[in-house]
Design a protein around this motif. Sequence first.
Motif, short mmCIF file in Angstrom:
data_model
loop_
_atom_site.label_atom_id
_atom_site.label_comp_id
_atom_site.label_asym_id
_atom_site.label_seq_id
_atom_site.Cartn_x
_atom_site.Cartn_y
_atom_site.Cartn_z
N ALA A 327 50.71 38.49 39.20
CA ALA A 327 50.58 38.97 37.81
C ALA A 327 49.81 37.97 36.96
O ALA A 327 48.93 38.35 36.17
N ALA A 328 50.13 36.69 37.11
CA ALA A 328 49.46 35.66 36.33
C ALA A 328 47.97 35.59 36.66
O ALA A 328 47.13 35.38 35.78
N ALA A 329 47.64 35.78 37.94
CA ALA A 329 46.24 35.76 38.34
C ALA A 329 45.47 36.90 37.67
O ALA A 329 44.35 36.72 37.18
N LEU A 330 46.07 38.09 37.63
CA LEU A 330 45.41 39.22 36.97
C LEU A 330 45.25 38.97 35.48
O LEU A 330 44.21 39.29 34.89
N GLY A 331 46.27 38.39 34.86
CA GLY A 331 46.18 38.10 33.44
C GLY A 331 45.06 37.12 33.12
O GLY A 331 44.37 37.24 32.10
N ALA A 332 44.86 36.13 34.00
CA ALA A 332 43.80 35.15 33.79
C ALA A 332 42.42 35.73 34.08
O ALA A 332 41.42 35.32 33.49
N LEU A 333 42.38 36.70 34.97
CA LEU A 333 41.10 37.25 35.43
C LEU A 333 40.46 38.18 34.42
O LEU A 333 39.25 38.17 34.23
N PHE A 334 41.28 39.00 33.77
CA PHE A 334 40.75 40.05 32.91
C PHE A 334 40.88 39.67 31.43
O PHE A 334 41.90 39.93 30.80
N ALA A 335 39.83 39.05 30.92
CA ALA A 335 39.80 38.70 29.50
C ALA A 335 39.73 39.96 28.65
O ALA A 335 39.41 41.05 29.14
N ALA A 336 40.04 39.81 27.37
CA ALA A 336 40.10 40.97 26.47
C ALA A 336 38.79 41.72 26.40
O ALA A 336 38.76 42.93 26.18
N ASP A 337 37.66 41.02 26.59
CA ASP A 337 36.35 41.67 26.46
C ASP A 337 35.81 42.17 27.80
O ASP A 337 34.62 42.52 27.90
N THR A 338 36.66 42.25 28.82
CA THR A 338 36.20 42.75 30.12
C THR A 338 35.76 44.20 30.00
O THR A 338 36.49 45.05 29.47
N ALA A 339 34.59 44.49 30.50
CA ALA A 339 34.10 45.86 30.50
C ALA A 339 34.64 46.60 31.74
O ALA A 339 34.76 46.01 32.81
N PRO A 340 34.97 47.89 31.60
CA PRO A 340 35.51 48.64 32.74
C PRO A 340 34.65 48.57 33.99
O PRO A 340 35.16 48.54 35.11
N GLU A 341 33.34 48.52 33.81
CA GLU A 341 32.45 48.50 34.99
C GLU A 341 32.50 47.15 35.72
O GLU A 341 31.96 47.04 36.84
N GLU A 342 33.14 46.16 35.15
CA GLU A 342 33.27 44.85 35.81
C GLU A 342 34.50 44.76 36.70
O GLU A 342 34.65 43.80 37.48
N LEU A 347 37.90 42.05 40.75
CA LEU A 347 39.04 42.10 41.66
C LEU A 347 38.78 41.35 42.96
O LEU A 347 39.72 40.93 43.64
N LYS A 348 37.52 41.16 43.30
CA LYS A 348 37.21 40.36 44.49
C LYS A 348 37.69 38.92 44.32
O LYS A 348 38.09 38.27 45.29
N ILE A 349 37.65 38.44 43.09
CA ILE A 349 38.16 37.09 42.83
C ILE A 349 39.67 37.07 42.98
O ILE A 349 40.25 36.12 43.54
N GLU A 404 43.28 28.57 39.32
CA GLU A 404 42.29 28.83 40.36
C GLU A 404 41.35 29.96 39.95
O GLU A 404 40.14 29.90 40.20
N VAL A 405 41.90 30.99 39.31
CA VAL A 405 41.06 32.07 38.80
C VAL A 405 40.06 31.53 37.79
O VAL A 405 38.86 31.85 37.83
N GLU A 406 40.53 30.70 36.88
CA GLU A 406 39.65 30.14 35.84
C GLU A 406 38.54 29.30 36.47
O GLU A 406 37.39 29.32 36.01
N ARG A 407 38.87 28.57 37.55
CA ARG A 407 37.86 27.77 38.23
C ARG A 407 36.77 28.66 38.84
O ARG A 407 35.58 28.38 38.71
N LEU A 408 37.19 29.73 39.50
CA LEU A 408 36.21 30.62 40.13
C LEU A 408 35.37 31.36 39.09
O LEU A 408 34.18 31.61 39.30
N LEU A 409 35.99 31.72 37.97
CA LEU A 409 35.22 32.37 36.91
C LEU A 409 34.17 31.41 36.33
O LEU A 409 33.05 31.82 36.02
#
Length: 418
Positions: A327-342, A347-349, A404-409
Amino acid sequence: MKVVIVGAGIGGLGAGVALNRAGHDVEIYEASSFLNEVGAAIHVAPNFSRVLKSWDCDLDTLSPVHCDAVRAYSADLKPFPTFITYKKGVEKFGYTDPWLMTHRVDLHNALRLLAEKGFQGRSVKIHLNSKVESVNAETGEVHLMDGRTVKGDLVVGADGTHSRTVQAIISTGREKITTGQKAYRFLIPTEKAEKNPKVKKLLDTIGLNGLSAIGSLHQRIIIYPCRSGTLLNCALITQATEADDLAGQGSSWLNPGSVDSLMACVEGYDEGVQELCRMAEDLKLWSLMTRNPPPTFIKGKLALIGDAAHPMLPHQGQGGAQAIEDAAALGALFAADTAPEEVSELLKIYNEVRYAHAASISVFSRVAIERREEVLAEVQKFVPQATIKDNSHYDLWNSYPAREVERLLALRRGEKVA
């Protein structure tokens, strides 16, 4: 984005909290009515409590007991060397997050409160009695048993070991796997237990500030307190016999157990252990069945988390923690400005961060920590690079998937990362 979560267990509620805090509109669809929330106690290891703290969860609402150590004893209560202590975790590895023991219902209630309270004026919507029939991972459509269809830019499958959402990723290979083990589970009020002189002597010996494992490699009873020390959580894990219909029982926590059968398992144990087992009320018998993790946790707009992705058995004490890390990984991955097409690409990350770690723990959780060598080859079928580490518990405590998500982003953005 619109996020649809299937399942409101620990993982589903955690994902709801994380993605709501990230700035998204979140709705959870839960098959049950929440009227009969079940379960016993659960470990909240430092990698678990770290995430809860980051969500501003008041840990006191868990009515926890702080855990100092895991202690092991023979059946006649001779102590073995203590190999996991919070003190060592602090002094050698620098952990500052607490190690707690709590009742699963108290944890679930705390997460539900966080979800319904929401963040910055936006709360998570929870739909009860909403059983999901299927998910279309490519379109983000979730089809409910009552004929409704809901659609999300991101769909999170958090519907447990018997997941329907996993079918959107793998239609075959989801067969149940029996480990040949079963677990008797029961709770006893501490006050009641201490009124029995033999049980009182047992509790004075093992203490109530940690987890005690009494028995052998192939059978042991686990005892630890929860609910501010007022309840004792007890679970005896043992080998099944030919008379046990494990496949017929399934892997539900709700199957009733027989006190006589439990007593037969602890014949020859310390008399305090036997008296404790004789007190068992509302005894449950859990067949330790599982299934293999799927080859990936993602497809299209769908991400699997918790037992839907990587079913956990109790030996590693990490089931709830790994769901919350997802859950924490998903929260870090999807910022508020994430576009649906992204979504699909991002999710590969998520899969890169979570798959090897959680799938390994899932398969290792089928046996006691001292028997990990027995399943290493099976683990490597899913994670070829998997190894057994000397300080495995402490290594797990160090996990911080959001970082780790933040590092990959950052790497994705072309930034230099230390």
